[in-house]
Design a protein around this motif. Sequence first.
Motif, PDB file in Angstrom:
ATOM      1  N   LEU A   1       0.879  -1.214   0.090  1.00 52.56           N
ATOM      2  CA  LEU A   1       0.094   0.264  -0.080  1.00 52.56           C
ATOM      3  C   LEU A   1       0.671   1.250   0.035  1.00 52.56           C
ATOM      4  O   LEU A   1       1.765   1.304   0.913  1.00 52.56           O
ATOM      5  CB  LEU A   1      -0.900  -0.110   1.362  1.00 52.56           C
ATOM      6  N   LEU A   2       0.381   2.214  -0.762  1.00 57.63           N
ATOM      7  CA  LEU A   2       1.220   3.413  -1.006  1.00 57.63           C
ATOM      8  C   LEU A   2       0.407   4.636  -0.368  1.00 57.63           C
ATOM      9  O   LEU A   2      -0.866   4.639  -0.009  1.00 57.63           O
ATOM     10  CB  LEU A   2       1.417   3.828  -2.238  1.00 57.63           C
TER      11      LEU A   2
ATOM     12  N   LEU B   1       5.867   7.779  -8.201  1.00 56.01           N
ATOM     13  CA  LEU B   1       4.277   7.835  -8.309  1.00 56.01           C
ATOM     14  C   LEU B   1       3.801   9.189  -8.562  1.00 56.01           C
ATOM     15  O   LEU B   1       3.889  10.256  -7.698  1.00 56.01           O
ATOM     16  CB  LEU B   1       3.857   7.220  -6.841  1.00 56.01           C
ATOM     17  N   THR B   2       2.845   9.258  -9.267  1.00 57.65           N
ATOM     18  CA  THR B   2       2.250  10.680  -9.848  1.00 57.65           C
ATOM     19  C   THR B   2       0.891  10.347  -9.609  1.00 57.65           C
ATOM     20  O   THR B   2       0.303   9.373 -10.190  1.00 57.65           O
ATOM     21  CB  THR B   2       2.417  10.827 -11.361  1.00 57.65           C
TER      22      THR B   2
ATOM     23  N   SER C   1      -0.838  17.877 -11.257  1.00 54.60           N
ATOM     24  CA  SER C   1      -0.349  16.539 -10.903  1.00 54.60           C
ATOM     25  C   SER C   1       0.420  16.923  -9.635  1.00 54.60           C
ATOM     26  O   SER C   1       1.387  17.824  -9.405  1.00 54.60           O
ATOM     27  CB  SER C   1       0.238  15.777 -11.776  1.00 54.60           C
ATOM     28  N   GLY C   2       0.868  15.918  -9.031  1.00 55.54           N
ATOM     29  CA  GLY C   2       1.780  15.829  -7.991  1.00 55.54           C
ATOM     30  C   GLY C   2       2.597  14.643  -7.676  1.00 55.54           C
ATOM     31  O   GLY C   2       1.816  13.419  -8.177  1.00 55.54           O
ATOM     32  N   THR C   3       3.726  14.419  -7.354  1.00 55.53           N
ATOM     33  CA  THR C   3       4.481  13.313  -7.363  1.00 55.53           C
ATOM     34  C   THR C   3       5.350  13.096  -6.090  1.00 55.53           C
ATOM     35  O   THR C   3       5.668  14.053  -5.366  1.00 55.53           O
ATOM     36  CB  THR C   3       5.657  13.459  -8.637  1.00 55.53           C
ATOM     37  N   VAL C   4       5.571  11.635  -5.977  1.00 57.68           N
ATOM     38  CA  VAL C   4       6.326  11.077  -4.752  1.00 57.68           C
ATOM     39  C   VAL C   4       7.278  10.271  -5.167  1.00 57.68           C
ATOM     40  O   VAL C   4       6.880   9.089  -6.009  1.00 57.68           O
ATOM     41  CB  VAL C   4       5.500  10.870  -3.698  1.00 57.68           C
ATOM     42  N   LYS C   5       8.451  10.091  -4.678  1.00 61.89           N
ATOM     43  CA  LYS C   5       9.455   9.030  -4.936  1.00 61.89           C
ATOM     44  C   LYS C   5       9.219   7.968  -3.861  1.00 61.89           C
ATOM     45  O   LYS C   5       9.038   8.108  -2.982  1.00 61.89           O
ATOM     46  CB  LYS C   5      10.842   9.590  -4.799  1.00 61.89           C
TER      47      LYS C   5
ATOM     48  N   SER D   1      -0.474   7.140 -11.441  1.00 62.67           N
ATOM     49  CA  SER D   1       0.700   6.437 -12.428  1.00 62.67           C
ATOM     50  C   SER D   1       1.822   6.298 -11.950  1.00 62.67           C
ATOM     51  O   SER D   1       2.281   6.872 -10.914  1.00 62.67           O
ATOM     52  CB  SER D   1       0.820   7.237 -13.830  1.00 62.67           C
ATOM     53  N   LEU D   2       2.627   4.956 -12.470  1.00 68.45           N
ATOM     54  CA  LEU D   2       3.889   4.644 -11.844  1.00 68.45           C
ATOM     55  C   LEU D   2       4.770   4.620 -13.085  1.00 68.45           C
ATOM     56  O   LEU D   2       4.734   3.954 -14.001  1.00 68.45           O
ATOM     57  CB  LEU D   2       3.367   3.558 -10.974  1.00 68.45           C
ATOM     58  N   LYS D   3       6.065   4.820 -12.691  1.00 71.48           N
ATOM     59  CA  LYS D   3       7.132   4.594 -13.703  1.00 71.48           C
ATOM     60  C   LYS D   3       8.484   4.617 -12.839  1.00 71.48           C
ATOM     61  O   LYS D   3       8.788   5.211 -11.821  1.00 71.48           O
ATOM     62  CB  LYS D   3       7.416   5.811 -14.502  1.00 71.48           C
TER      63      LYS D   3
END
Length: 825
Positions: free
Chosen positions: A172-173, A231-232, A242-246, A190-192
């Motif tokens: 879980l994130l 993770l976006t 959008s917001g992102t987190v490593k 979304s995940l990359k």
Amino acid sequence: MRERVSGYICLEYYNRRMRNNKGVNLGRYLKWQAFFMFLFCLLNTATGQIRYTIPEEMRTGLFVGDVGKDLGLDVKRLVSGRARLVIDDSKQYVELNRNKGHLVVKDRIDREQLCGQKSPCSIGLEILLENPLEFFSVTIEIQDINDHAPIFSKKEITLEISESTPIGTVFLLDTAADPDVGLNSLQSYSLKPTDNFALKQHVRPDGSKYAEIVLQSVLDREKQSEHLLVLTAVDGGDPPRSGTVKVHVTVLDANDNGPIFTDSMYKASVAENAAKRTMIIKVSASDADEGYNGNVNYSFTHIGEDAAHLFRINAHTGEINLIGNLDFESIQHYEINLQAKDPGGLTGASKLFIDVLDANDNSPIITMTSFSGRIQEDSPSGTVVALISVQDLDSGKNGQVRLSLEQNSPFAIKPSPRKYYTLVTDAPLDREKLSSFNLTLVASDEGTPSLFSKKTIYLDITDINDNAPVFSQSEYKTYILENNSPGVSLLSLQATDPDAGQNARISYYLIDTNVNGSPASTFFSVNADNGILHAVQTFDYEQMKAFKIHVRAQDGGSPPLDSNATVFVSVKDKNDNAPQVLYPVQSGGSVVAEIVPRSADVGYLVTKVVAVDVDSGQNAWLSYKLQKATDRALFEVGLQNGEIRTVRQVTDKDAVKQRLAVVVEDNGQPSRSATVNVNVALADSFPEVLSELTDFTHDKEYNDNLTFYLVLALAAVSFLFVTCLVVIISVKIYRWRQSRLYCKSNLPVIPYYPPRYADSVGTGTLQHVHNYEIYRTSDSRKSDIKYFGPVSQSLISVAASGTESLPKETRTSDCTESASTLVSL
């Protein structure tokens, strides 16, 4: 929108005025003010309700709505009534411009601060006017704009995952937050990159979205100890935010790697006089795991008793030392299994070969270093078959050896460096002639006396696809009975291939050439595995009697080889067609009558039945039999030729009209038959023949005329009121038509030609006859007879349509001449 409300609004206004006038004499105020206010509220209170929608974050002073116009109030009323806003909230976001009647933005409106996640978000206020008192409600709905991007609570998410974690494990994130609502809120994640992890998105019952990552491939810490994912979170605004987190994934080590020796095999040599504690060799192994899992211990496994008291290995360093005395004459070579083991119980293995050096008291040793035991038959000369090691534990000349082959063969021994030899091909190979060889290798040293050793090896010659399949016959002949069932087998084709294995696996195919204008596959098919030829459809001998097709046999080699065979298929006839009668012709519209004079002799040829059968052979052999007759004792039918002849003399008692039924039967099994009817007239004079012919042909006409008159009678009955008139007119018309028909008749004509009364050999009682043509109508009283010259016809054909089947002379259409001819007759 405006609407009336209850008087409680006036009471509420009154209470407010009381609170604002605490210093006034309450007694007098209550006495007058209450009276007027109550009366005013009852008579003059008017209320309305309007609603405006504006986006959040509007600048100060921007127009919200025209209150005066929407409430139906002019500016003078707003000014005179001292219109003002009554707002329950402590902060006033809008204000009223009484001079214009407009509501404008007074302060910045933040929907998220005002309502949070509540939707819809609205502000309620009232517009109050005095003299007379009026009260209006205004609702301002605040629409959300995409002024916030999704935000994660952390800048980095750290996950620690063991490399032994099974595929499909879910992690879980953290959830991103977006204070906007509706489409402007968080919509997706979304995940990359997605090399090792896949993203799954879920929606909670309250509508919020969260994400999980799923392990989709095995982690290997030794290849990659860390994974950095991004993770976006994206909302649904336009444009989207959008917001992102490593996501930092640390792969924890598991004991999944065993120790590996630096060499798969160790070799060492030691002199038999070496001192104890001499280090022979040092082996080493490495473990890809880290920390405690990477510690390695060394040991011997499956060591023999002869070596156990001679050698020792240091468990920590891997050094192998000599601890006993060597005896070269007893043992010259030691083979020791080595094992490296980590704390988790994983092991690695290797081997140690120790040679003991001594004098020439040992024979050479032949070792097949590289030998597969097989070679392909198309290998060119010089192809290496085996790499052979020949060792002699002795030294010097005593250790120099030679290797050779004991027998003649298409192979040769060639020396290579360091006492290695190669076994190579020396001539072409043919597996079909000789598929294997037993070769004896002889190794001898140069000592005195010379010592030697032998080794026999088995060499298998592997096949290549160098032979095409061969049919047992180049041409096959077979047959099939017509009217066969589809799918019936005709022939089994066999081909052989001297190759082996897949190269000898034969498949059969039908070459789809044109056969009688159609592809061969529409008629036949062949089983690819066993070569059985099948018929695809039903054959008809009368349409096709023979086929020529081609079949290919192909082996399973690469590339495949093939050969063809020709198959001749003949269709055998079956008795599936009944005989067809060509003469006499049978039809519903005409009658063929044969004339036999009463003076005819025995054996008189009446007629001949002609029939054919489209079948062949004995199925087409026809025989004729008299099935039934008016007088069976009068006629007979030739069994083979179908000739109908008289059996006895014709008498006066025999009926003029004779009907014969002749059966034509073939010789098939079972036989088929056809029946033909023959009409024969026994007569010597023309009137007698004419009367009987009328009976043959006019029965149907008589029935048709009778039906016609019955219909006329029924019609006459239906019109009784004009019966007399119809009868008179009908009689007149009938007589007139009869007179016209006498002269110009288009009704059926019956030509009549009296026979010569002669048989097939030309004998008869009358040598000269006369022909007459009779024009007969449905009324026999009105007929024409015409005289013609002599003819020699014995066949009379009367057609129901009135046409003639035999040639005649030119007619005379003169009514007077025909009538005179009739009178003279």
